[in-house]
Design a protein around this motif. Sequence first.
Motif, PDB file in Angstrom:
ATOM      1  N   LEU A  20       0.787  -1.204   0.048  1.00 19.33           N
ATOM      2  CA  LEU A  20       0.096   0.150  -0.128  1.00 19.33           C
ATOM      3  C   LEU A  20       0.970   1.361   0.120  1.00 19.33           C
ATOM      4  N   LYS A  21       1.973   1.350   0.901  1.00 21.30           N
ATOM      5  CA  LYS A  21       2.863   2.242   0.865  1.00 21.30           C
ATOM      6  C   LYS A  21       3.519   2.436  -0.580  1.00 21.30           C
ATOM      7  N   ASN A  22       4.016   1.537  -1.328  1.00 22.50           N
ATOM      8  CA  ASN A  22       4.439   1.669  -2.769  1.00 22.50           C
ATOM      9  C   ASN A  22       3.703   2.191  -3.505  1.00 22.50           C
ATOM     10  N   ARG A  23       2.329   1.818  -3.561  1.00 30.01           N
ATOM     11  CA  ARG A  23       1.248   2.442  -4.266  1.00 30.01           C
ATOM     12  C   ARG A  23       1.080   3.938  -4.046  1.00 30.01           C
ATOM     13  N   ILE A  25       3.110   6.100  -2.852  1.00 32.82           N
ATOM     14  CA  ILE A  25       4.428   6.857  -3.063  1.00 32.82           C
ATOM     15  C   ILE A  25       4.528   6.941  -4.602  1.00 32.82           C
ATOM     16  N   ALA A  26       4.012   5.776  -5.402  1.00 36.70           N
ATOM     17  CA  ALA A  26       3.989   5.904  -6.780  1.00 36.70           C
ATOM     18  C   ALA A  26       2.614   6.804  -7.291  1.00 36.70           C
ATOM     19  N   GLU A  41       0.107   9.677   2.440  1.00 36.70           N
ATOM     20  CA  GLU A  41       1.194   8.945   3.128  1.00 36.70           C
ATOM     21  C   GLU A  41       0.288   7.991   3.813  1.00 36.70           C
ATOM     22  N   VAL A  42       0.782   6.759   3.952  1.00 37.00           N
ATOM     23  CA  VAL A  42       0.498   5.750   4.749  1.00 37.00           C
ATOM     24  C   VAL A  42       0.751   5.778   6.295  1.00 37.00           C
ATOM     25  N   VAL A  43      -0.163   5.689   7.230  1.00 34.26           N
ATOM     26  CA  VAL A  43       0.077   5.942   8.353  1.00 34.26           C
ATOM     27  C   VAL A  43      -0.190   4.528   8.844  1.00 34.26           C
ATOM     28  N   PHE A  44       0.598   4.017   9.862  1.00 27.99           N
ATOM     29  CA  PHE A  44       0.603   2.729  10.583  1.00 27.99           C
ATOM     30  C   PHE A  44       0.233   2.865  11.962  1.00 27.99           C
ATOM     31  N   LYS A  45      -0.958   3.054  12.525  1.00 31.45           N
ATOM     32  CA  LYS A  45      -1.135   3.335  13.783  1.00 31.45           C
ATOM     33  C   LYS A  45      -1.017   2.288  14.754  1.00 31.45           C
ATOM     34  N   ASP A  46      -0.657   3.060  15.959  1.00 31.43           N
ATOM     35  CA  ASP A  46      -0.632   1.905  17.175  1.00 31.43           C
ATOM     36  C   ASP A  46       0.209   0.882  17.270  1.00 31.43           C
ATOM     37  N   VAL A  47       1.346   0.939  16.461  1.00 33.43           N
ATOM     38  CA  VAL A  47       1.902  -0.380  16.411  1.00 33.43           C
ATOM     39  C   VAL A  47       2.417  -0.938  17.611  1.00 33.43           C
ATOM     40  N   LEU A  48       3.262  -0.083  18.470  1.00 37.28           N
ATOM     41  CA  LEU A  48       3.662  -0.684  19.739  1.00 37.28           C
ATOM     42  C   LEU A  48       2.527  -1.047  20.654  1.00 37.28           C
ATOM     43  N   ASN A  49       1.505  -0.377  20.622  1.00 33.76           N
ATOM     44  CA  ASN A  49       0.257  -0.866  21.537  1.00 33.76           C
ATOM     45  C   ASN A  49       0.020  -2.075  20.983  1.00 33.76           C
ATOM     46  N   GLN A  50      -0.186  -2.310  19.693  1.00 33.23           N
ATOM     47  CA  GLN A  50      -0.841  -3.235  19.176  1.00 33.23           C
ATOM     48  C   GLN A  50       0.142  -4.921  19.504  1.00 33.23           C
ATOM     49  N   GLU A  51       1.287  -4.454  19.204  1.00 37.48           N
ATOM     50  CA  GLU A  51       2.501  -5.795  19.708  1.00 37.48           C
ATOM     51  C   GLU A  51       2.190  -5.977  21.112  1.00 37.48           C
ATOM     52  N   LEU A  52       2.633  -4.850  22.042  1.00 32.86           N
ATOM     53  CA  LEU A  52       2.729  -5.158  23.279  1.00 32.86           C
ATOM     54  C   LEU A  52       1.397  -5.451  24.127  1.00 32.86           C
ATOM     55  N   ASP A  97      11.844  14.802  -4.265  1.00 32.10           N
ATOM     56  CA  ASP A  97      13.104  13.912  -3.800  1.00 32.10           C
ATOM     57  C   ASP A  97      12.844  12.991  -2.422  1.00 32.10           C
ATOM     58  N   LYS A  98      11.828  13.767  -1.596  1.00 30.86           N
ATOM     59  CA  LYS A  98      11.385  12.889  -0.401  1.00 30.86           C
ATOM     60  C   LYS A  98      10.728  11.561  -0.859  1.00 30.86           C
ATOM     61  N   GLU A  99       9.787  11.721  -1.923  1.00 34.32           N
ATOM     62  CA  GLU A  99       9.042  10.648  -2.369  1.00 34.32           C
ATOM     63  C   GLU A  99      10.028   9.757  -2.875  1.00 34.32           C
ATOM     64  N   MET A 100      11.189  10.170  -3.638  1.00 33.84           N
ATOM     65  CA  MET A 100      12.172   9.044  -4.386  1.00 33.84           C
ATOM     66  C   MET A 100      12.841   8.435  -3.341  1.00 33.84           C
ATOM     67  N   SER A 101      13.079   9.106  -2.328  1.00 41.15           N
ATOM     68  CA  SER A 101      13.956   8.430  -1.014  1.00 41.15           C
ATOM     69  C   SER A 101      13.119   7.578  -0.377  1.00 41.15           C
ATOM     70  N   ASP A 102      11.751   7.827  -0.163  1.00 40.10           N
ATOM     71  CA  ASP A 102      10.763   6.922   0.699  1.00 40.10           C
ATOM     72  C   ASP A 102      10.551   5.851  -0.345  1.00 40.10           C
ATOM     73  N   LEU A 103      10.497   5.859  -1.612  1.00 40.11           N
ATOM     74  CA  LEU A 103      10.337   4.679  -2.434  1.00 40.11           C
ATOM     75  C   LEU A 103      11.461   3.571  -2.518  1.00 40.11           C
ATOM     76  N   ALA A 104      12.458   4.075  -2.443  1.00 37.39           N
ATOM     77  CA  ALA A 104      13.884   3.340  -2.176  1.00 37.39           C
ATOM     78  C   ALA A 104      13.774   3.001  -0.892  1.00 37.39           C
ATOM     79  N   LYS A 105      13.557   3.228   0.096  1.00 32.64           N
ATOM     80  CA  LYS A 105      13.491   2.783   1.688  1.00 32.64           C
ATOM     81  C   LYS A 105      12.540   1.666   1.623  1.00 32.64           C
ATOM     82  N   ASN A 106      11.356   1.904   0.978  1.00 30.24           N
ATOM     83  CA  ASN A 106      10.042   1.074   1.120  1.00 30.24           C
ATOM     84  C   ASN A 106      10.481  -0.173   0.220  1.00 30.24           C
ATOM     85  N   GLN A 107      11.108  -0.172  -0.800  1.00 30.36           N
ATOM     86  CA  GLN A 107      11.577  -1.367  -1.684  1.00 30.36           C
ATOM     87  C   GLN A 107      12.558  -2.137  -0.979  1.00 30.36           C
ATOM     88  N   ILE A 108      13.426  -1.537  -0.310  1.00 26.36           N
ATOM     89  CA  ILE A 108      14.388  -2.280   0.537  1.00 26.36           C
ATOM     90  C   ILE A 108      13.550  -3.197   1.554  1.00 26.36           C
TER      91      ILE A 108
END
Length: 132
Positions: A20-23, A25-26, A41-52, A97-108
């Motif tokens: 979803l993040k890749n789509r 950003i594209a 932008e894609v927001v991932f809510k309450d990750v820490l609360n969900q995991e813990l 520039d930010k979008e291309m950087s975010d795309l590269a990070k997301n691909q990794i």
Amino acid sequence: MTLFGKTIQTLEHSLDYSSLKNRTIANNIANVDTPGYKSKEVVFKDVLNQELSPSFESKRTHEKHIPFTSQNHIRSFNVTTKSNTSYNHNGNNVDIDKEMSDLAKNQIYYQSLVDRLNGKFRSLESVIKGGR
């Protein structure tokens, strides 16, 4: 009890998030010159609360300590629009520039998830074949 534990399910949710993040950003990159377009932008809510929350318990030893609450939240990620900024004279706020950087990070990130999932499947295949 699940057959394979929660690792594969967690990797599946992470792949959904990354896709979803890749789509998103594209889509931002495709609309870099569209007048009035606001980036998303894609927001991932309450990750820490969900995991813990299911397994994390704490004790307050002093009344001024911040309490931890174990609230059960639904795992969710949402696409939000960043409407409070404008980088171009036409009202567009896509920073290429930010979008291309975010795309590269997301691909990794996505590739690392796929590699980890492949490793899990190779381990299961080895067990099924009897270690051969």
